[in-house]
Design an enzyme around this catalytic site. Structure first.
Site, mmCIF file in Angstrom:
data_model
loop_
_atom_site.group_PDB
_atom_site.id
_atom_site.type_symbol
_atom_site.label_atom_id
_atom_site.label_comp_id
_atom_site.label_asym_id
_atom_site.label_seq_id
_atom_site.Cartn_x
_atom_site.Cartn_y
_atom_site.Cartn_z
ATOM 1 C CB CYS A 34 -0.863 -0.045 1.253
ATOM 2 S SG CYS A 34 -2.229 1.093 1.238
ATOM 3 C CB CYS A 107 -3.910 1.712 -2.571
ATOM 4 S SG CYS A 107 -2.162 2.055 -2.384
ATOM 5 C CB CYS A 114 5.653 -1.152 -6.436
ATOM 6 S SG CYS A 114 6.659 -2.624 -6.341
#
Length: 173
Positions: A34, A107, A114
């Site tokens: 996240c 998210c 990434c």
């Protein structure tokens, strides 16, 4: 010696010994990512550990860690029967060079930060609203945390159901 070793592993597979560590290595490794590692990734980590932690090594991290686990995330999970109060916010750099069966972004910003995680056998994306940005009264904010908690729990249950499917489409019991 080799026959004895194989017999030992077969007879004592769950012993807390160096051989027991071999058994732990069979667990699938899952990393939840996240942005801030303060809410959603901890909720996902907590639910997977609570629902099937015997079969997984579960971790969470953030692209830009907040440095704390949100108190309302802790409270919402406690209401749901899962204690994440001992979790700590971590950077994804902590896991650099490690291999995972699954890297799951929870998210959209984490997926953008990434897009590819080296060492991930499978990379999944589950988008959830960020409850940390909820506005309104404390009760209104808590309602958002509860909703996101239930969405994450449902997604973890679906993930586990898909993991337990046999090649013929039936499920393990």
């Amino acid at each position: 010696m080799c026959r004895f070793l194989l017999l030992y592993i077969f007879v004592y597979p769950n012993m807390i010994t160096p051989l027991g560590q071999i058994e732990a290595m069979k667990k699938k490794r899952v990393l939840f990512l996240c942005t801030g590692n303060s809410c959603r990734s901890h909720m996902a980590e907590g639910f997977l550990r609570a629902l099937n932690g015997d079969n997984y090594e579960i971790f969470s991290a953030g692209a830009k860690p907040a440095g704390y686990v949100h108190p309302l995330a802790i409270a919402a999970m406690r209401e749901g029967g899962v204690d994440i109060s001992s979790h700590q916010s971590k950077s994804l750099d902590v896991f650099s060079g490690q291999e995972f069966n699954y890297v799951i972004t929870v998210c959209d910003r984490a997926r953008e930060a990434c897009p590819v995680f080296p060492g991930a056998a499978k990379q999944l994306h589950w988008s959830f609203d960020d409850p940390a940005h909820a506005e309104g009264s404390d009760e209104q904010k808590m309602a958002v945390f509860r909703r996101v908690r239930e969405e994450i729990k449902h997604r973890i249950q679906m993930f586990l159901a898909s993991e337990n499917k046999r090649p013929d489409g039936s499920h393990d019991i």
